[in-house]
Write a protein that holds these residues in place. Structure first.
Motif, short mmCIF file in Angstrom:
data_model
loop_
_atom_site.label_atom_id
_atom_site.label_comp_id
_atom_site.label_asym_id
_atom_site.label_seq_id
_atom_site.Cartn_x
_atom_site.Cartn_y
_atom_site.Cartn_z
N GLN A 138 2.57 8.93 -2.35
CA GLN A 138 2.52 8.12 -1.14
C GLN A 138 3.73 7.20 -1.09
N ARG B 196 4.93 1.03 0.63
CA ARG B 196 4.80 0.30 1.89
C ARG B 196 5.34 -1.12 1.67
N LEU C 85 6.73 -4.84 3.39
CA LEU C 85 6.85 -5.79 4.49
C LEU C 85 8.12 -6.61 4.23
N CYS D 226 9.98 5.09 0.93
CA CYS D 226 9.35 3.85 1.35
C CYS D 226 9.21 3.80 2.87
N GLU D 227 8.24 3.01 3.30
CA GLU D 227 8.03 2.71 4.71
C GLU D 227 8.17 1.20 4.84
N GLN E 98 8.31 -2.27 7.15
CA GLN E 98 8.03 -2.97 8.40
C GLN E 98 8.81 -4.28 8.37
N GLY F 264 -2.35 -3.81 3.67
CA GLY F 264 -1.89 -2.45 3.41
C GLY F 264 -0.51 -2.34 2.82
N MET F 265 0.13 -3.47 2.47
CA MET F 265 1.48 -3.40 1.91
C MET F 265 1.43 -3.41 0.39
N ASP F 266 2.49 -2.79 -0.21
CA ASP F 266 2.61 -2.74 -1.67
C ASP F 266 3.62 -3.75 -2.20
#
Length: 515
Positions: free
Chosen positions: A3, A6, A8, A31-32, A34, A50-52
């Motif tokens: 996965q 994630r 921020l 990575c994703e 935001q 929901g962030m890592d």
């Protein structure tokens, strides 16, 4: 497939945000990201969760990284937080780390970004594992505390005294309130003291030391009955069961003793033994009384010319209040009596013997009515004092004339079965002995012919078989075809079906005219 990470990212410069993303991707990190640039956007993202990982600039026009860090640590204390800033003084860097930041990276040295992110993630995982371990340890500790509390409650709820001692017989643990209830001590009064304070005799203390507490002896527990002493000095009988106490390696390290106060049980056992002895003595006395009463009844049949006589008495208990009797006055004149004292057992038997003796004293020289009048006068006081009475049928048979003169004192269980099967009742009837003093009894008279049968019986014959509505006619019918008085007595007794227990004394007397 792994996965993506994630992230921020709090950054007001889009180019710097793009450069950070490219750096991470260039180092092979999927990575994703935001990107948010103000407090409102940052706070909304935190609420969504929901962030890592969080990356944050240190200084923004209307917001700052330290405030963002404080917001994160308030709700997500373990989330990795890395400052990525264009400039960051030494003091600010140190302050950020003290406030909970995982690391900081300068924008002009982004080569440190990927290692800093990896280290932050690794530390977060380790903190999560540590926190999980701490939680598990806390749960285990609470479970141990709960089990220990359950054990203490169970230990203290046992009514027998349980004393745990070391190899010097010094008390280590003892359960309360059993200690208070049995010995009168509080726990603190006996712990760390020798268990000898519980014994009444020094010899018993030494004896149990030899029999129970040899650490090198067998492992089987032992039970002894000894004298113990309460705190107030009272001595009581008790039981002590002792066994060795072993450690986890199976080595004897002391003993466990269970004490029980059995003084009340001993009293109960003594009372039971005394009761059994009294019962045995009573049984012996009743046996002798039954033998004596049996001997008071006629031993042999009377030899009445022209008549056949038989009788039987079955006491409901070992002795009873029913009796029958006969006396010979002349070769042809005989007296027959059947009596029923109220009640049964020893009291009725004693009254029966008294009534029989009184009748014997007045029968020989008096008519039936005169004899009963004299007997009633002699017995009235005793019967009144004992609150009892006696139903009695007493008659004189003149075998030469075949006449029978009688007095019925409230008895009534009598009839004559004629040779042709007809049944004749006998009257008149008076009151039982002991009901009214000075009674003048009236005498009746009947004539007996060959084949006629005079039958006397007690109410026990009726009570013994309540399923049958026994009447004089039914009883007389049972005698048809029988040739002897003995057979007739047997036939009437058989109607009772020998009930167990027998409700009342049963007595039958038959006089049969044979010539």
């Amino acid at each position: 497939m792994t996965q993506p990470l994630r992230i921020l990212h709090l950054e007001d410069d889009p180019m710097d945000a793009e450069l950070v993303l490219m750096t991470l991707q260039a180092d092979g990190m999927a990575c994703e990201v935001q990107v948010v640039s103000c407090r409102e956007e940052f706070e909304a993202a935190l609420q969504r969760g929901g962030m890592d990982l969080i990356l944050a600039d240190f200084a923004l026009p209307a917001f700052d990284g330290m405030t963002a860090l404080a917001m994160v640590r308030a709700i997500l204390p373990d989330l990795p937080f890395v400052f990525v800033s264009g400039k960051l003084g030494e003091e600010a860097a140190i302050e950020s780390l003290k406030s909970g930041a995982t690391d900081y990276v300068l924008k002009n040295r982004l080569s440190r970004l990927t290692p800093a992110v990896q280290r932050a993630l690794t530390e977060a995982q380790e903190r999560a594992k540590q926190r999980q371990t701490e939680n598990e340890l806390e749960r285990a500790y609470l479970e141990i505390e709960k089990r220990a509390e359950d054990y203490r409650n169970l230990f203290n709820s046992i009514r027998d005294v349980i004393a745990v001692t070391d190899d010097n017989r010094r008390i280590l643990h003892v359960n309360q309130p059993a200690l208070q209830e049995v010995f009168g001590y509080q726990t603190e009064e006996v712990v760390d003291r020798s268990i000898s304070i519980l014994y009444a005799q020094d010899g018993d203390f030494r004896r149990t030391g030899e029999e129970f507490f040899d650490l090198y002896g067998g492992q089987k527990g032992k039970l002894l009955e000894l004298e113990f002493r309460r705190k107030n000095g009272e001595v009581f009988i008790g039981e002590q069961y002792a066994m060795k106490r072993f450690d986890s390696q199976g080595v004897a390290t002391g003993n466990v003793s269970i004490f029980r106060d059995i003084s009340e049980r001993k009293k109960a056992e003594a009372a039971l033994r005394e009761s059994e002895l009294r019962r045995y003595q009573l049984q012996v006395e009743l046996k002798y009384a039954a033998e004596i009463q049996d001997k008071l009844l006629p031993r042999t049949k009377p030899n009445v010319p022209g008549f056949d006589v038989a009788a039987r008495c079955l006491p409901a208990k070992q002795v009873g209040g029913d009796f029958y009797d006969w006396q010979q006055v002349t070769p042809t004149i005989f007296y027959f009596t059947l009596g029923d004292v109220m009640g049964k057992g020893m009291a009725a038997a004693m009254l029966m013997a008294t009534v029989r003796a009184a009748l014997h004293a007045v029968t020989l020289y008096n008519t039936p009515a005169q004899a009963l009048h004299l007997a009633e006068k002699a017995l009235f006081a005793d019967l009144e004092n004992s609150e009892s009475f006696v139903t009695l049928f007493h008659g004189q048979l003149n075998a030469g004339h075949k006449t029978f003169s009688f007095v019925d004192c409230g008895h009534g269980y009598v009839f004559v079965r004629r040779a042709n099967g007809m049944v004749t009742g006998l009257s008149p009837r008076g009151l039982p002995l002991g009901v009214q003093g000075g009674e003048i009894y009236q005498e009746g008279r009947i004539k007996l012919d060959r084949g006629d049968v005079l039958v006397l019986y007690s109410d026990g014959l009726i009570d013994a078989n309540p399923r049958l509505s026994l009447t004089n006619q039914i009883l007389a019918h049972r005698l048809a075809g029988l040739e002897s008085a003995e057979e007739m007595v047997d036939a009437l007794i058989a109607l009772t079906e020998t009930p167990d227990p027998q409700p009342d004394d049963i007595t039958v007397l038959v006089v049969r005219c044979t010539k």
